[in-house]
Structure formats: structure tokens, C-alpha cells
Design an enzyme around this catalytic site. Sequence first.
Site, short mmCIF file in Angstrom:
data_model
loop_
_atom_site.label_atom_id
_atom_site.label_comp_id
_atom_site.label_asym_id
_atom_site.label_seq_id
_atom_site.Cartn_x
_atom_site.Cartn_y
_atom_site.Cartn_z
N SER A 162 0.71 -1.15 -0.28
CA SER A 162 0.11 0.15 0.05
C SER A 162 1.09 1.23 0.24
CB SER A 162 -0.92 0.13 1.22
OG SER A 162 -2.27 0.43 1.30
N ASP A 303 -8.08 -3.81 -7.58
CA ASP A 303 -7.61 -2.52 -5.84
C ASP A 303 -8.85 -1.89 -5.80
OD1 ASP A 303 -6.67 -1.13 -4.25
OD2 ASP A 303 -4.42 -2.05 -4.79
N HIS A 334 -6.96 -4.97 -2.52
CA HIS A 334 -6.10 -4.35 -2.26
C HIS A 334 -4.68 -5.22 -0.94
CE1 HIS A 334 -3.33 -0.40 -1.37
NE2 HIS A 334 -3.62 -0.49 -0.82
#
Length: 369
Positions: A162, A303, A334
Site C-alpha cells: 500500500s 484494487d 488491495h
Amino acid sequence: MRSPLLAPSEKCQAWPRFTPPWYLSSGLAMTLYTAFVANQRCLNSARTREPEYISQVMTGSQGVPLHVWRSPIPSQAKGTLIATYGITGSLEDQGFLRQWGRWAYERHYDVILFDWRAHGKTAELSPTLTSDGLYEGEDFVYLAAQAKALGYPGPFWFGGYSLGGQLSLWGVYKGQTLADWGNNDAMLTSFSPTDIGGAMAICPSLDSQRSLNYLTSHPVGRYLEKAIANKLKELAWQLHRHHPGEFDSQAIERANTIWGFDHNLVIDRLGLASVEDYYEVSSALPLLSKIVKPTLLLYAADDPMFHPAIVEELPGLQNQLTGVDLQITPKGGHVGYIANGPCQQASNDPDENWAIHRTLDWLDQKSLA
């Protein structure tokens, strides 16, 4: 015929196909499941098998203290993984990071995990706020230099997911350009770009401006953005308590969105005129063509956190990428990548965390090269 979007990078062998359980077939479902279920499951598993980390305070760029966990040095180690997490959290609660470290250690890599700027115990040590890679990239290099001095073996690999993936991309870029910014710092004199192996970035943030605009333009995206913004506001109040007088409480009150957090608390400290300028200069997307060290970029087409145009553009960058192995999967959400039973068996993985094992397979491949 395989879609060009999903074609494996020529720099990396084709990977086994990722297949999620049927109930996690949408990126949103995978993302929510990861946050509310899988993270805790990873945490529970890691706690029973991870190395006995040594808690220590190391020094990052600009003298910022960073809280780290470092593993005992195993015999015949293949190298050292230095990794951190995403936009919110701490070493205590990041199950994915802890599992990544646990499995890396079992494959004979040393592991150093750290609370990045304004997070976890690092936030207790320093009021320095985030810079989304501008200085965190240098932090990776400083940590690697100190690890080398302690006897940890190279090559040093930088990892994150991330927003942490964005930080790791900045880390490898800063590592290869050390001569341009190191300024003969005594802490870095025995460290060189050749000590760095490369990086691994799982579902990294590549274009914050576009993705934030995308999130806030959709009802579900606004829910996700609000949840993150609430965590950031909690983080700001924690910093305020730990460092009285450093932060304006009214500015914290106004930080009700991700953009608001950066506008009210971050950009002035970085000397930037606007949040848009901040997102532009910290974006990892322009770095990809400049990275020459072996770097894995794993990205899921579904995502929900990122603007869908980004994943459509990435394959077009392939010819510009000299160091980056780009792997795009149709599913994964994600930082999810929870595999179903047949997928796990086909890959001969010890658990359901497909992305962790693929990144470590890639790392093993590079370590043998």
C-alpha cells in the site's frame, strides 16, 4: 489467449495463477475481508512462529528516530529484508507485515520491520510527520547502513505494501542515488548502492492525486476514504499528546479527510505550497522508469483503492522499465491475495497468503542470480 494487461514481465518468470475463494472474487470484498478478518488471522499465526525480534531505536534521515524490530541473525542468511506497512497502523497490529517477516525469516533472510514516520512507537519518539517517500526513502537506506554495521548481511531488500509500497520504491531509488544526497554522512560512509539488492512493492500507491479523486467520487470509495481519514486523525491526536506544543489542535480538528490531513498538517512542514504539489513530487509513478535495481511491483487490476486508469497504463510502461518486474493480476484486491484451496495447493504454499509467497519466491530467484 492471455490478455496483454496480464502478460508476465519478461524480467520475471511467469507466476502461478492467483485464484481467490468465490466469495472474495471482487476486489472490494477481498479488501474488506483482508482488513476485518485476514489481518487478525495473519497476526495470530505470526505471533506463534515469528522470530524473537529485538526492539531497538535506529536513526533515519534528518536524525529522526525510528522504532524497529530486528531479527536474530540466522546462520547462512541470504540477505536482509527491511520492510514497513501502509498509511495507518503499527508493528503491533499489522498481520500481513508480521507474516511476511515470519516467512522471510524461515527462508533464511534476516528481517528488520519498522514503524515509519508518525506511526507506532516512532510517533512517540518524534513529532516528525509523514512525507510519503520523500524522506522515508532515505530512512530505508539509513536503516540498511546501520543494519550492515550491526553485522546483518547484504544484499538489503526494501519491502512495503500500500503506501508502504510507495515508500519502498522511494527507498530503492534513494539507495541507487545515494551519492547525490548522502552528503558524506558518517553513518553512511561504509554503505554503498552495491549493498542494496532491490525492492518489493505490493499494491503500492503510485498516483495519490488521481486515486484520491477517484475514491472520493464514489459512495463506497468515500466510505473507504473516511475510514482512513479517521485513523489519520487519531494518529494526529496521538502525536499531539506525545509532543505537546508541536501541533495546532485546531488544525487537527480540520483534518477530516486524507487531503485535509495533508493540507492542515503536512505540507507546510515540507515547504510545499499545496497538497497537489505534495502528491506530484512524492508520486512513485515517475520513479518506475528510473529504478535500475531489481524491483518487484505486484498490482491487482481490481484494487478498489486506486484509480482504474493506472492499471491500464502500467503495461504501456514496460519498455521504459529497466529494473522493475511488473506483475499485474486480474484479482487480489488491495493487499489481499487470499488464495482458495486449489490455488494454494497448486503453488505448494504453506498458507493462503499468495502474495507473500510469490514475493519471497521472486526474492529467492534474485538471490540465486
